[in-house]
Motif scaffolding. Structure first.
Motif, PDB file in Angstrom:
ATOM      1  N   ARG A 190     -15.948  85.669  63.631  1.00 20.54           N
ATOM      2  CA  ARG A 190     -14.940  85.932  64.755  1.00 20.54           C
ATOM      3  C   ARG A 190     -15.073  84.454  65.530  1.00 20.54           C
ATOM      4  NH1 ARG A 190     -11.881  85.684  68.288  1.00 20.54           N
ATOM      5  NH2 ARG A 190     -12.244  86.856  70.205  1.00 20.54           N
TER       6      ARG A 190
ATOM      7  N   GLY B 195     -13.896  82.574  68.522  1.00 21.79           N
ATOM      8  CA  GLY B 195     -13.313  82.759  69.830  1.00 21.79           C
ATOM      9  C   GLY B 195     -12.115  81.678  70.078  1.00 21.79           C
ATOM     10  N   GLY B 196     -11.251  82.147  70.780  1.00 21.95           N
ATOM     11  CA  GLY B 196     -10.107  81.124  71.151  1.00 21.95           C
ATOM     12  C   GLY B 196     -10.694  80.475  72.400  1.00 21.95           C
ATOM     13  N   SER B 197     -11.733  81.146  73.038  1.00 23.18           N
ATOM     14  CA  SER B 197     -12.466  80.235  74.189  1.00 23.18           C
ATOM     15  C   SER B 197     -13.170  78.942  73.539  1.00 23.18           C
ATOM     16  CB  SER B 197     -13.323  81.027  74.774  1.00 23.18           C
ATOM     17  OG  SER B 197     -14.350  81.744  73.635  1.00 23.18           O
TER      18      SER B 197
ATOM     19  N   GLY C 151      -9.171  83.700  67.649  1.00 19.85           N
ATOM     20  CA  GLY C 151      -8.500  84.222  68.932  1.00 19.85           C
ATOM     21  C   GLY C 151      -7.446  83.176  69.387  1.00 19.85           C
TER      22      GLY C 151
ATOM     23  N   GLY D 212      -7.393  82.265  72.877  1.00 19.57           N
ATOM     24  CA  GLY D 212      -7.638  81.591  74.003  1.00 19.57           C
ATOM     25  C   GLY D 212      -6.708  81.422  74.961  1.00 19.57           C
TER      26      GLY D 212
ATOM     27  N   ASP E 293       1.555  91.102  74.551  1.00 19.24           N
ATOM     28  CA  ASP E 293       0.549  90.992  73.454  1.00 19.24           C
ATOM     29  C   ASP E 293       1.103  90.468  72.257  1.00 19.24           C
ATOM     30  OD1 ASP E 293      -1.418  91.922  74.936  1.00 19.24           O
ATOM     31  OD2 ASP E 293      -1.339  94.069  74.166  1.00 19.24           O
TER      32      ASP E 293
ATOM     33  N   ALA F 132       0.914  87.057  72.243  1.00 24.56           N
ATOM     34  CA  ALA F 132      -0.353  86.503  72.138  1.00 24.56           C
ATOM     35  C   ALA F 132      -0.803  86.459  70.660  1.00 24.56           C
ATOM     36  CB  ALA F 132      -1.394  87.004  73.094  1.00 24.56           C
TER      37      ALA F 132
ATOM     38  N   LEU G  11      -3.842  91.847  65.235  1.00 23.84           N
ATOM     39  CA  LEU G  11      -3.087  92.787  64.441  1.00 23.84           C
ATOM     40  C   LEU G  11      -2.181  93.591  65.289  1.00 23.84           C
ATOM     41  CD1 LEU G  11      -5.965  94.643  62.076  1.00 23.84           C
ATOM     42  CD2 LEU G  11      -3.882  92.957  61.364  1.00 23.84           C
ATOM     43  N   LYS G  12      -2.578  94.205  66.308  1.00 27.30           N
ATOM     44  CA  LYS G  12      -1.428  94.877  66.832  1.00 27.30           C
ATOM     45  C   LYS G  12      -1.612  94.830  68.633  1.00 27.30           C
ATOM     46  CE  LYS G  12      -4.231  99.204  66.735  1.00 27.30           C
ATOM     47  NZ  LYS G  12      -4.438 100.396  66.021  1.00 27.30           N
TER      48      LYS G  12
ATOM     49  N   ILE H 143      -4.977  95.802  71.598  1.00 25.58           N
ATOM     50  CA  ILE H 143      -6.365  95.372  71.365  1.00 25.58           C
ATOM     51  C   ILE H 143      -6.612  94.059  71.553  1.00 25.58           C
ATOM     52  CG2 ILE H 143      -6.594  97.531  69.890  1.00 25.58           C
ATOM     53  CD1 ILE H 143      -6.374  95.630  67.426  1.00 25.58           C
TER      54      ILE H 143
ATOM     55  N   THR I 108      -9.050  90.544  69.850  1.00 25.40           N
ATOM     56  CA  THR I 108      -9.228  90.075  68.373  1.00 25.40           C
ATOM     57  C   THR I 108     -10.788  90.611  68.290  1.00 25.40           C
ATOM     58  OG1 THR I 108      -7.982  88.178  69.456  1.00 25.40           O
ATOM     59  CG2 THR I 108      -9.144  87.888  67.265  1.00 25.40           C
TER      60      THR I 108
ATOM     61  N   VAL J  76     -10.368  93.712  66.583  1.00 19.02           N
ATOM     62  CA  VAL J  76      -9.752  93.506  65.057  1.00 19.02           C
ATOM     63  C   VAL J  76     -10.898  93.103  64.254  1.00 19.02           C
ATOM     64  CG1 VAL J  76      -8.497  91.744  63.679  1.00 19.02           C
ATOM     65  CG2 VAL J  76      -7.510  92.785  65.808  1.00 19.02           C
TER      66      VAL J  76
ATOM     67  N   LYS K 158     -20.113  86.332  65.763  1.00 18.42           N
ATOM     68  CA  LYS K 158     -19.039  86.095  67.024  1.00 18.42           C
ATOM     69  C   LYS K 158     -19.388  84.826  67.610  1.00 18.42           C
ATOM     70  CE  LYS K 158     -16.213  86.660  70.911  1.00 18.42           C
ATOM     71  NZ  LYS K 158     -15.726  87.484  71.962  1.00 18.42           N
TER      72      LYS K 158
END
Ligand code: UTP
Length: 225
Positions: free
Chosen positions: A6, A8-10, A43, A45, A66, A69, A114-115, A118, A120, A123, A138
């Motif tokens: 995973r 992170g977008g961060s 993600g 971020g 969402d 995003a 995904l939807k 929620i 990431t 997900v 992560k």
């Protein structure tokens, strides 16, 4: 091993860091070469949050925000897929069924959200449960999980290892402080608990940490099991 990475977008998207994206693409490739089955969940971020803000200003509802995003996270996933060329799944999967199909075909899977409704993290946990993953790593913008919010408490201690039960307790205690929830979404923790998934949270600004976590090196970030 079956791995869910995973990213992170961060880490790669706040702001967009091309050098890190390239490094992560290389690391995912290395994991595949080492013989692992890999699903990377990316993600969006700050970039995703910027678009959420734009959608909000346009008067769009939460579901639409969402969805925008999610599109951003998938755009980042697409960059990885293009960069990884033939070893990757070629297209961003949009369902769990597609993820398993690509994995069964021997492809390195890279995906985003995904939807709506929620995160990431959730997900990543859903995918890990579905494929019966051996490990979720992560890569985030913190050293790992702390016993309390490190931005508010100077005496906060980074935990090398935490049991899922203790993690839930820390979450309960920290309920009104946003800090820890940004490290791992409580919704994801529920799935992690239910499916008894093993997770390592590492500082993603040093991508090598992901390889070390997969190798099982202790003391890198926080191990949840
Ligand atoms: P995240 O906050 O989960 O990703 O998604 P991130 O940027 O990687 O977060 P860090 O690095 O862990 O801090 C951004 C937003 O995208 C939407 C949500 O609005 C979420 O807050 N999203 C994402 C969904 O609606 N559904 C998904 O499946 C994924």
């Amino acid at each position: 091993m079956r791995l869910v990475i995973r990213i992170g977008g961060s880490v790669i998207a706040s702001p967009v860091n091309v050098e890190l994206i390239e490094k992560y693409a290389h690391i995912l490739k290395q994991l595949k070469i080492q013989g692992h089955e890999v699903v990377a969940v990316i993600g969006g971020g700050k970039t995703a949050r910027k678009f959420i803000e734009i959608a909000n200003k346009l008067g769009l509802g939460e579901k639409d925000q969402d969805e925008v995003a999610i599109s951003i996270s998938r755009l980042f996933a697409q960059l990885f897929i293009k960069k990884l060329e033939k070893i990757s799944c070629g297209k961003v999967p949009t369902s769990l069924a597609e993820v398993t199909r690509y994995l069964d075909e021997g492809k390195l899977v890279v995906m985003g959200g995904l939807k709506p409704g929620i995160t990431t993290d959730t997900v990543a946990a859903m995918v890990a449960e579905k494929i019966d993953a051996d490990l979720i790593v992560k890569a985030t913008d913190q050293e790992g999980i702390y016993d309390k919010d490190p931005r508010k408490h100077k005496d906060a201690v980074k935990l090398d290892r935490v049991s899922i039960e203790n993690l839930t307790q820390i979450f309960e205690r920290d309920k009104h402080e946003a800090g820890i929830h940004q490290i791992l979404d409580p919704e994801a923790v529920k799935i992690i608990q239910r499916a008894r998934l093993k997770v390592v949270v590492v500082n993603g600004f040093n991508p090598e940490n992901v390889l070390l976590a997969v190798k099982g090196k202790r003391g890198i970030g926080t191990l949840i099991e």
